[in-house]
Design an enzyme around this catalytic site. Structure first.
Site, mmCIF file in Angstrom:
data_model
loop_
_atom_site.group_PDB
_atom_site.id
_atom_site.type_symbol
_atom_site.label_atom_id
_atom_site.label_comp_id
_atom_site.label_asym_id
_atom_site.label_seq_id
_atom_site.Cartn_x
_atom_site.Cartn_y
_atom_site.Cartn_z
ATOM 1 N N GLY A 290 0.784 -1.227 0.000
ATOM 2 C CA GLY A 290 0.000 0.000 0.000
ATOM 3 C C GLY A 290 0.814 1.274 0.000
ATOM 4 N N ASP A 291 2.112 1.182 -0.262
ATOM 5 C CA ASP A 291 2.974 2.357 -0.391
ATOM 6 C C ASP A 291 4.140 1.957 -1.288
ATOM 7 O OD1 ASP A 291 4.479 4.824 0.162
ATOM 8 O OD2 ASP A 291 3.147 5.069 1.872
#
Length: 500
Positions: A290-291
């Site tokens: 997610g990053d």
């Protein structure tokens, strides 16, 4: 009206699209083979500066020296091995096994003069609070073994802020420790037959978004001030924060890993964050988080400058990465201790917001230099190559706004792709120009039929041969024999359009 591509160009892009498809198939087939292998693997160490294999294994029954680890699924990687169940652990996903892990690690800590010890984690769901590793230790996770983090922050220890950051990354004051932690260690191996370590991060992500946490979230795995560290053949998933964070470490190998988190609504779940590390290999892995997939760091503003530990001599190769909200591979923005001698090669970044990125800002100081991106494939991205020099996020007001980082000697060779909206956005500034950039052998199919999709500002460098799309006017042009064809007189030109 957009002019149609010449026939030769359309054929080239069509054939390249087929090449990307073949690469996809081959890459995922390779991933499937090593993930499903489940009964064997290898790990690497550095010996006198070079990489060497230190063990291979197959599923053979081993006789342990001091314990009842007789399941037949564990290779012998240390003179002495233990089974987690020897210490009373229960793998039912409900029983909290913190004491069992602590007792096992303590037993191994007494074996350093005998070559250390191995802790075997058999199939099961082993719930535990955070625990520490020790030197001369191998943690081996069997297939279908899963170490689960407790969902209760009161059971997570509080640690001082990292010295090169000054404060917790999200809050002033102390920070939560990592789920699996180690400090001042030597010769540590975390491996297995694709067992997993699960941070159960949903609990943390919800509390973070609701502003219910008083301290910075902890990584899933953090190893600090250590050397000769190996991670191989396991899955890391759903970290509360950064997933794998080697901090001020030397001789680190990360190979054959799967690192997972939801691509949305999993804030700050970077895959691997080498931080003030040197002599490091990251290879043969799949990352979907997610990053940033990988973010190379070396400290934040004046704290990173004062700590003074660069990240250097890092080789990243043979990866498949997905990052829907950030970048496949980033350098920075916390790079105040310096980043140099980084090679990134044989990488597929797919269905992501950005491909490869360097990010920094006034106040960082430090440098990013001698960086090579080679044989990188970009498939369905918003922006392919990014340099951003106004990433203005600071720990406090004590930074020096005149501390301008140096960006130089950055090479992009063999950059291919399809479905990329803006292939290049290289935004230097008057205070932070991007110097000595080289582009060679680049062909990236685009989705946005508009001019100025190769965007530059305050960039000095060169293009060797013909690349697609056409480069910005800031760059000198050389032929394939590296003879100067046209020298740019527009190095300070600015053509950045964030509306595209």
């Amino acid at each position: 009206m957009v002019e149609p591509l010449p026939i030769t160009r359309r054929r080239f892009l069509s054939s390249h699209k087929s090449l990307v498809t073949v690469f996809w198939i081959a890459a995922f087939a390779s991933l499937f083979i090593w993930q499903s292998r489940g009964r064997g693997g290898a790990s690497l160490y550095r010996v006198n500066g070079s990489l060497s294999s230190v063990f291979w294994w197959t599923a053979t029954t081993t006789t342990t020296t001091t314990s009842s680890a007789d399941a037949g699924e564990f290779p012998r990687l240390r003179p002495v091995s233990f089974n987690l169940t020897d210490f009373g652990a229960v793998g039912d996903g409900v029983t909290v096994n913190t004491e069992a892990f602590e007792r096992a690690v303590y037993a191994i800590s007494k074996l350093s003069k005998k070559g250390g010890g191995q802790l075997n984690v058999p199939p099961g769901r082993w719930l535990t609070a955070p625990f520490n590793l020790t030197s001369f230790m191998t943690l081996f996770l069997a297939e279908d073994a899963e170490i689960l983090a407790v969902q209760d922050e009161t059971l997570w220890p509080l640690l001082p802020p990292l010295p090169s950051y000054g404060y917790g990354r999200e809050h002033y004051g102390p920070r939560y420790g990592s789920f699996i932690h180690g400090q001042n260690l030597k010769d540590v191996v975390v491996t297995g037959n694709n067992g997993s370590i699960n941070g159960q991060g949903v609990y943390w992500w919800k509390k973070y978004r609701s502003k219910l946490l008083n301290h910075t979230r902890g990584p899933l795995v953090q190893i600090m001030w250590s050397s000769d560290v190996v991670f191989a053949n396991i899955t890391l998933r759903d970290s509360p924060f950064w997933t794998l964070h080697p901090y001020d470490c030397k001789n680190v190998t990360i190979t054959n890993m799967t690192i997972l988190a939801p691509v949305f609504e999993a804030p700050n779940t970077d895959g691997i964050d080498p931080d003030s590390c040197e002599d490091m290999l990251i290879e043969n892995s799949y990352i979907s988080v997610g990053d940033d997939g990988i973010a190379i760091k070396s400290g934040w503003d004046q704290y990173g400058t004062n700590y003074g530990r660069p990240s250097k001599n890092i080789l990243i190769r043979n990866l498949i990465i997905r990052s829907m909200v950030s970048a496949g591979i980033s350098i920075g923005s916390e790079m105040s201790g310096g980043v140099s001698n980084i090679t990134v090669e044989n990488i597929l970044i797919w269905s992501s917001r950005r491909g490869v990125r360097i990010k920094t800002a006034p106040g960082r100081g430090g440098y990013v230099r001698d960086i090579t991106f080679r044989n990188v494939t970009l498939d369905e991205l918003r922006v392919g190559i990014v340099v951003k020099t106004d990433y203005n996020e600071h720990p406090d007001g004590g930074f020096n706004p005149q501390a301008f980082p140096v960006l130089e000697n950055i090479n992009y060779t063999g950059i291919y792709g399809q479905g990329v909206r803006v292939p290049v956005r290289m935004q230097g500034s008057k205070e932070i120009p991007v110097k000595n950039v080289t582009f060679r052998d680049m062909s990236v199919g685009i989705t946005y039929k508009k001019k100025h999709i190769f965007q530059c500002a305050y960039v000095q460098g060169r293009v060797i041969g013909t690349i697609f799309p056409a480069p910005c006017e800031n760059l000198d042009r050389y032929d394939e024999q590296e003879q100067l064809v046209k020298q740019s007189d527009s190095q300070n030109a600015t053509d950045i359009d964030y509306e595209i």
